[in-house]
Design a protein around this motif. Sequence first.
Motif, PDB file in Angstrom:
ATOM      1  N   GLU A   1      -6.559   3.966  -3.146  1.00 22.49           N
ATOM      2  CA  GLU A   1      -5.531   3.523  -2.197  1.00 22.49           C
ATOM      3  C   GLU A   1      -6.079   2.572  -1.128  1.00 22.49           C
ATOM      4  OE1 GLU A   1      -2.276   2.711   0.000  1.00 22.49           O
ATOM      5  OE2 GLU A   1      -2.339   3.581  -2.015  1.00 22.49           O
ATOM      6  N   PRO A   2      -7.280   2.805  -0.554  1.00 23.88           N
ATOM      7  CA  PRO A   2      -7.803   1.854   0.435  1.00 23.88           C
ATOM      8  C   PRO A   2      -8.023   0.455  -0.128  1.00 23.88           C
ATOM      9  CG  PRO A   2      -8.951   3.956   0.603  1.00 23.88           C
ATOM     10  CD  PRO A   2      -8.116   4.022  -0.644  1.00 23.88           C
TER      11      PRO A   2
ATOM     12  N   VAL B   1      -6.031  -0.860  -2.566  1.00 26.63           N
ATOM     13  CA  VAL B   1      -4.690  -1.390  -2.829  1.00 26.63           C
ATOM     14  C   VAL B   1      -3.936  -1.706  -1.542  1.00 26.63           C
ATOM     15  CG1 VAL B   1      -2.432  -0.810  -3.827  1.00 26.63           C
ATOM     16  CG2 VAL B   1      -4.534  -0.225  -5.069  1.00 26.63           C
ATOM     17  N   ALA B   2      -4.128  -0.895  -0.532  1.00 28.10           N
ATOM     18  CA  ALA B   2      -3.340  -0.989   0.705  1.00 28.10           C
ATOM     19  C   ALA B   2      -3.286  -2.389   1.316  1.00 28.10           C
ATOM     20  CB  ALA B   2      -3.858   0.022   1.727  1.00 28.10           C
ATOM     21  N   PRO B   3      -4.399  -3.129   1.427  1.00 29.44           N
ATOM     22  CA  PRO B   3      -4.336  -4.459   2.057  1.00 29.44           C
ATOM     23  C   PRO B   3      -3.449  -5.461   1.322  1.00 29.44           C
ATOM     24  CG  PRO B   3      -6.606  -3.664   1.939  1.00 29.44           C
ATOM     25  CD  PRO B   3      -5.789  -2.752   1.097  1.00 29.44           C
TER      26      PRO B   3
ATOM     27  N   ARG C   1      -0.457  -4.686  -0.101  1.00 30.23           N
ATOM     28  CA  ARG C   1       0.947  -4.270  -0.174  1.00 30.23           C
ATOM     29  C   ARG C   1       1.879  -5.253   0.540  1.00 30.23           C
ATOM     30  NH1 ARG C   1       1.587   0.421  -2.668  1.00 30.23           N
ATOM     31  NH2 ARG C   1      -0.104   1.951  -2.729  1.00 30.23           N
ATOM     32  N   GLN C   2       1.365  -5.987   1.521  1.00 34.90           N
ATOM     33  CA  GLN C   2       2.191  -6.974   2.213  1.00 34.90           C
ATOM     34  C   GLN C   2       2.342  -8.262   1.406  1.00 34.90           C
ATOM     35  OE1 GLN C   2       3.849  -6.325   5.073  1.00 34.90           O
ATOM     36  NE2 GLN C   2       3.000  -4.253   4.925  1.00 34.90           N
TER      37      GLN C   2
ATOM     38  N   THR D   1       2.237  -1.145  -7.165  1.00 34.55           N
ATOM     39  CA  THR D   1       2.394   0.300  -7.328  1.00 34.55           C
ATOM     40  C   THR D   1       1.060   0.879  -7.792  1.00 34.55           C
ATOM     41  OG1 THR D   1       4.723   0.084  -7.959  1.00 34.55           O
ATOM     42  CG2 THR D   1       3.606   2.128  -8.577  1.00 34.55           C
ATOM     43  N   LEU D   2       0.657   1.989  -7.186  1.00 33.08           N
ATOM     44  CA  LEU D   2      -0.569   2.673  -7.591  1.00 33.08           C
ATOM     45  C   LEU D   2      -0.203   3.992  -8.256  1.00 33.08           C
ATOM     46  CD1 LEU D   2      -3.640   3.096  -7.668  1.00 33.08           C
ATOM     47  CD2 LEU D   2      -3.466   4.060  -5.345  1.00 33.08           C
TER      48      LEU D   2
END
Length: 308
Positions: free
Chosen positions: A52-53, A55-57, A59-60, A65-66
């Motif tokens: 997730e860390p 993928v998170a950057p 998302r904008q 989708t993870l």
Amino acid sequence: MKQEQVFFSIIIPTYNRPEQLATCLGAIAHLDYPRDRFEVIVVDDGSHTPIEPVVAPFRQQLDITLITQSNAGPATARNKGAVKAKGELLVFTDDDCTPAPDWLNALANHFTTSPNGLIGGRAINALPDNLFSTASQLLIDYLYNYYNTHPNQATFFASNNFALAKETFHHLGGFDTTFPLAAGEDREWCDRWLNYGYRMIYAPKAQVYHAHHLTLRRFWRQHFNYGRGAFHFHQLRAKRNLDKMKVEPFSFYSNLLIYPFSQPSKQPSLLLALLLFLSQVANVVGFFWEQSAQTVNLNSQGSKTACN
């Protein structure tokens, strides 16, 4: 199928390669394709550290989708991603690949004329200073030249760069998840695709850069595992009552060994030729190792049944 109507679902299985995944997603974020016409599905195949860390950057920037699963291999991961896909077309790549900016445009152009085809792009070695990575990619290049001589009648694609209609993917049952390793399931998929009467089209302008870092030990293991996967592939074909795979002629192997001398490379051609020879040795050893292991397993099961 009109190009402006195409919606792609890019599916990326990943396992313990967060840095490579971040590079892959960074390249996808810079694709020259409308952001509202594709999504990204990352399937974490039981990585030791959270994904997730990574993928998170993004998302904008991306519709991303993870999905997480216990470690079960890339075939299972790809199938799980396909189930969640919203796109009419599925695109498969790997976490150590970075697509060129016009990647989706090149694929979309082929789907306008071949909406029911399996469109396979080209992988380019992203580590030309690594001798073993160069040799491994050189082998793939040779196989593509050999099996895809006629682009509209191709017969082999690696699973790190191909696309197809989601409906057809599910109709054929997705990737075979019975392969013991991540080796051979793409070959089996192509064989099954052709057996159903569908076409494969080679699209060399749809490019990804493959950064698969190898050492001599990892090079041997990779091709040893390919041999193991080849044995399993032959077993599956036999179960489907298909004709036995034809053994390639001697010229296939002799041309393979001289192939490096005709290709531009930073690496010495002779060393590349020796590594290609080693890859075939590893493949044969892996094939017969898997055959022996399965024979021992069947005999063991037979003995237990007899005792019961």
